[in-house]
Design a protein around this motif. Sequence first.
Motif, PDB file in Angstrom:
ATOM      1  N   PHE A  22      -1.265  38.846  -2.330  1.00  0.00           N
ATOM      2  CA  PHE A  22      -1.848  39.279  -1.072  1.00  0.00           C
ATOM      3  C   PHE A  22      -1.072  40.493  -0.561  1.00  0.00           C
ATOM      4  O   PHE A  22      -0.010  40.847  -1.098  1.00  0.00           O
ATOM      5  N   SER A  23      -1.590  41.128   0.458  1.00  0.00           N
ATOM      6  CA  SER A  23      -0.967  42.325   1.011  1.00  0.00           C
ATOM      7  C   SER A  23       0.220  41.922   1.881  1.00  0.00           C
ATOM      8  O   SER A  23       0.051  41.230   2.891  1.00  0.00           O
ATOM      9  N   ILE A  24       1.411  42.374   1.512  1.00  0.00           N
ATOM     10  CA  ILE A  24       2.595  41.885   2.217  1.00  0.00           C
ATOM     11  C   ILE A  24       2.786  42.559   3.576  1.00  0.00           C
ATOM     12  O   ILE A  24       3.495  42.028   4.441  1.00  0.00           O
ATOM     13  N   GLN A  25       2.195  43.713   3.784  1.00  0.00           N
ATOM     14  CA  GLN A  25       2.235  44.390   5.080  1.00  0.00           C
ATOM     15  C   GLN A  25       3.672  44.489   5.618  1.00  0.00           C
ATOM     16  O   GLN A  25       4.559  44.962   4.943  1.00  0.00           O
ATOM     17  N   SER A  26       3.917  44.009   6.831  1.00  0.00           N
ATOM     18  CA  SER A  26       5.204  44.252   7.501  1.00  0.00           C
ATOM     19  C   SER A  26       6.370  43.457   6.948  1.00  0.00           C
ATOM     20  O   SER A  26       7.513  43.692   7.352  1.00  0.00           O
ATOM     21  N   ILE A  27       6.112  42.515   6.039  1.00  0.00           N
ATOM     22  CA  ILE A  27       7.250  41.850   5.391  1.00  0.00           C
ATOM     23  C   ILE A  27       8.110  42.880   4.676  1.00  0.00           C
ATOM     24  O   ILE A  27       9.338  42.744   4.589  1.00  0.00           O
ATOM     25  N   SER A  28       7.476  43.958   4.211  1.00  0.00           N
ATOM     26  CA  SER A  28       8.202  45.016   3.504  1.00  0.00           C
ATOM     27  C   SER A  28       9.268  45.674   4.371  1.00  0.00           C
ATOM     28  O   SER A  28      10.174  46.334   3.853  1.00  0.00           O
ATOM     29  N   TYR A  82       5.082  54.783   4.498  1.00  0.00           N
ATOM     30  CA  TYR A  82       4.881  53.576   5.299  1.00  0.00           C
ATOM     31  C   TYR A  82       3.654  52.804   4.818  1.00  0.00           C
ATOM     32  O   TYR A  82       3.689  51.582   4.664  1.00  0.00           O
ATOM     33  N   TRP A  83       2.566  53.515   4.555  1.00  0.00           N
ATOM     34  CA  TRP A  83       1.363  52.842   4.070  1.00  0.00           C
ATOM     35  C   TRP A  83       1.559  52.281   2.668  1.00  0.00           C
ATOM     36  O   TRP A  83       1.000  51.230   2.323  1.00  0.00           O
ATOM     37  N   LEU A  84       2.371  52.936   1.863  1.00  0.00           N
ATOM     38  CA  LEU A  84       2.691  52.402   0.537  1.00  0.00           C
ATOM     39  C   LEU A  84       3.408  51.067   0.670  1.00  0.00           C
ATOM     40  O   LEU A  84       3.040  50.084   0.015  1.00  0.00           O
ATOM     41  N   GLN A  85       4.429  51.012   1.507  1.00  0.00           N
ATOM     42  CA  GLN A  85       5.203  49.773   1.611  1.00  0.00           C
ATOM     43  C   GLN A  85       4.338  48.627   2.149  1.00  0.00           C
ATOM     44  O   GLN A  85       4.461  47.488   1.708  1.00  0.00           O
ATOM     45  N   CYS A  86       3.456  48.927   3.086  1.00  0.00           N
ATOM     46  CA  CYS A  86       2.602  47.884   3.655  1.00  0.00           C
ATOM     47  C   CYS A  86       1.537  47.406   2.680  1.00  0.00           C
ATOM     48  O   CYS A  86       1.043  46.276   2.791  1.00  0.00           O
ATOM     49  N   SER A  87       1.168  48.251   1.726  1.00  0.00           N
ATOM     50  CA  SER A  87       0.090  47.898   0.794  1.00  0.00           C
ATOM     51  C   SER A  87       0.595  47.228  -0.475  1.00  0.00           C
ATOM     52  O   SER A  87      -0.193  46.955  -1.382  1.00  0.00           O
ATOM     53  N   LEU A  88       1.885  46.945  -0.563  1.00  0.00           N
ATOM     54  CA  LEU A  88       2.399  46.236  -1.727  1.00  0.00           C
ATOM     55  C   LEU A  88       1.743  44.860  -1.830  1.00  0.00           C
ATOM     56  O   LEU A  88       1.500  44.189  -0.816  1.00  0.00           O
ATOM     57  N   SER A  89       1.445  44.456  -3.047  1.00  0.00           N
ATOM     58  CA  SER A  89       0.763  43.192  -3.303  1.00  0.00           C
ATOM     59  C   SER A  89       1.698  42.253  -4.049  1.00  0.00           C
ATOM     60  O   SER A  89       2.180  42.587  -5.127  1.00  0.00           O
ATOM     61  N   MET A  90       1.963  41.085  -3.447  1.00  0.00           N
ATOM     62  CA  MET A  90       2.866  40.108  -4.045  1.00  0.00           C
ATOM     63  C   MET A  90       2.360  38.709  -3.717  1.00  0.00           C
ATOM     64  O   MET A  90       1.492  38.529  -2.860  1.00  0.00           O
ATOM     65  N   ASP A  91       2.921  37.709  -4.399  1.00  0.00           N
ATOM     66  CA  ASP A  91       2.549  36.336  -4.085  1.00  0.00           C
ATOM     67  C   ASP A  91       3.720  35.622  -3.407  1.00  0.00           C
ATOM     68  O   ASP A  91       4.785  36.207  -3.206  1.00  0.00           O
ATOM     69  N   CYS A  92       3.510  34.362  -3.062  1.00  0.00           N
ATOM     70  CA  CYS A  92       4.533  33.621  -2.329  1.00  0.00           C
ATOM     71  C   CYS A  92       5.839  33.475  -3.107  1.00  0.00           C
ATOM     72  O   CYS A  92       6.930  33.580  -2.542  1.00  0.00           O
ATOM     73  N   VAL A  93       5.724  33.236  -4.410  1.00  0.00           N
ATOM     74  CA  VAL A  93       6.930  33.086  -5.228  1.00  0.00           C
ATOM     75  C   VAL A  93       7.679  34.417  -5.300  1.00  0.00           C
ATOM     76  O   VAL A  93       8.902  34.471  -5.144  1.00  0.00           O
ATOM     77  N   PRO A 137      15.468  32.504  10.571  1.00  0.00           N
ATOM     78  CA  PRO A 137      15.151  33.937  10.491  1.00  0.00           C
ATOM     79  C   PRO A 137      13.882  34.121   9.671  1.00  0.00           C
ATOM     80  O   PRO A 137      13.716  33.499   8.621  1.00  0.00           O
ATOM     81  N   ALA A 138      12.971  34.960  10.148  1.00  0.00           N
ATOM     82  CA  ALA A 138      11.689  35.106   9.463  1.00  0.00           C
ATOM     83  C   ALA A 138      11.124  36.498   9.695  1.00  0.00           C
ATOM     84  O   ALA A 138      11.476  37.182  10.647  1.00  0.00           O
ATOM     85  N   LYS A 139      10.232  36.908   8.797  1.00  0.00           N
ATOM     86  CA  LYS A 139       9.500  38.165   8.958  1.00  0.00           C
ATOM     87  C   LYS A 139       8.059  37.932   8.545  1.00  0.00           C
ATOM     88  O   LYS A 139       7.785  37.413   7.461  1.00  0.00           O
ATOM     89  N   SER A 140       7.161  38.340   9.421  1.00  0.00           N
ATOM     90  CA  SER A 140       5.737  38.138   9.181  1.00  0.00           C
ATOM     91  C   SER A 140       5.046  39.451   8.854  1.00  0.00           C
ATOM     92  O   SER A 140       5.589  40.533   9.057  1.00  0.00           O
ATOM     93  N   GLY A 141       3.805  39.331   8.363  1.00  0.00           N
ATOM     94  CA  GLY A 141       2.960  40.489   8.111  1.00  0.00           C
ATOM     95  C   GLY A 141       1.527  40.122   8.431  1.00  0.00           C
ATOM     96  O   GLY A 141       1.133  38.957   8.306  1.00  0.00           O
ATOM     97  N   VAL A 142       0.713  41.107   8.818  1.00  0.00           N
ATOM     98  CA  VAL A 142      -0.663  40.797   9.216  1.00  0.00           C
ATOM     99  C   VAL A 142      -1.543  40.453   8.021  1.00  0.00           C
ATOM    100  O   VAL A 142      -2.709  40.093   8.199  1.00  0.00           O
ATOM    101  N   GLY A 143      -1.011  40.531   6.806  1.00  0.00           N
ATOM    102  CA  GLY A 143      -1.727  40.019   5.648  1.00  0.00           C
ATOM    103  C   GLY A 143      -1.690  38.502   5.576  1.00  0.00           C
ATOM    104  O   GLY A 143      -2.318  37.904   4.710  1.00  0.00           O
ATOM    105  N   GLY A 144      -0.937  37.870   6.491  1.00  0.00           N
ATOM    106  CA  GLY A 144      -0.859  36.419   6.546  1.00  0.00           C
ATOM    107  C   GLY A 144       0.391  35.819   5.943  1.00  0.00           C
ATOM    108  O   GLY A 144       0.563  34.598   5.950  1.00  0.00           O
ATOM    109  N   GLY A 145       1.276  36.649   5.424  1.00  0.00           N
ATOM    110  CA  GLY A 145       2.510  36.139   4.837  1.00  0.00           C
ATOM    111  C   GLY A 145       3.619  36.013   5.872  1.00  0.00           C
ATOM    112  O   GLY A 145       3.657  36.752   6.862  1.00  0.00           O
ATOM    113  N   ILE A 146       4.508  35.057   5.648  1.00  0.00           N
ATOM    114  CA  ILE A 146       5.753  34.942   6.419  1.00  0.00           C
ATOM    115  C   ILE A 146       6.855  34.566   5.436  1.00  0.00           C
ATOM    116  O   ILE A 146       6.708  33.599   4.675  1.00  0.00           O
TER     117      ILE A 146
END
Length: 317
Positions: free
Chosen positions: A72-78, A201-212, A266-275
């Motif tokens: 999924f799109s990691i968005q601001s987790i990056s 900035y848009w590159l870092q937000c558009s990175l695609s990764m999974d939970c693992v 401590p946590a970091k979220s992203g609007v792609g739904g990841g935390i």
Amino acid sequence: MHEPIQSQFDLGSLDLPDILGTIHEEVRARLGEGEVAGYIDSLAMVPLDRFGMAVVTVDGEVFEVGESRQRFSIQSISKVHTLTLALDAVGDDLWQRVDREPSGDPFNSLIQLEYEKGIPRNPFMNAGALVVADVVLSNYDDAAQALLEFMRRRSGNPAVGSDIVVARSERESGYRNVAMANFIKSYGNLENDVEAVLDFYWLQCSLSMDCVDLARSVQYLAKRGHCGVAGERVVSYELSTRINALMMTAGTYDAAGDFAFYVGLPAKSGVGGGIVAVVPHVMSLCTWYPGLDDKGNSLLGRYALHRFAQMTGLSVF
């Protein structure tokens, strides 16, 4: 700062597969809650029937449930990772250009920038992340490649890359970020061209990764600055504690206080739904559910982490 004697939490006393299974069942009963990030076209199309969660211990064991291997799109987790790169490059000089305080405002707010003369309140707001992106651009010969290599080494996945559809969607809908970058530039707090900063900035937000991938990518923050995935030190112990502190106070934007109250990690979220979340000295975690609450954080991802902290007793408090 000297490294403390590590307190060894006995994970053997926890049935992590059973705990994750229980959380998964509870979340499945609530699938459909929240709203996707509709202002980014590619994120607006993600269905609300997906949930994944992964735990990576400091010893490298992986526990997972649900769609933990769906990218999924990691968005601001990056922003955690670019902050690490920036601090590695310039150290405490970074704090001359971005503050370390909670914002109390939404992640894409411009309000405080004028009052505070172009100095963003913290590195996890969009404004602060743009300044961090500028620092990375100024200090790495190929910033994009440096970020990709960093993410691949932290996650152990050489296939980590940008989703060009998401990147295009970000660019086409990023009017507020464009305005923000130009506003910061007007105060002299961006060294590079605005377009170059925005592209990175848009590159870092558009990175695609999974939970693992993501849980592994922040393991160094649970392991006193050492990345067990790549077998190398990433940051000092002291710096890992500082990044964790910023995640606790600003990683979930203007919901940071509420998140600390209910989750305590401590946590970091992203609007792609990841935390991503960190239990210092014990483990790192990632949850993914694309339905967001009114603060822009994953609604059921937050719930899953809340239940995990309840069921395990793991918290920084």
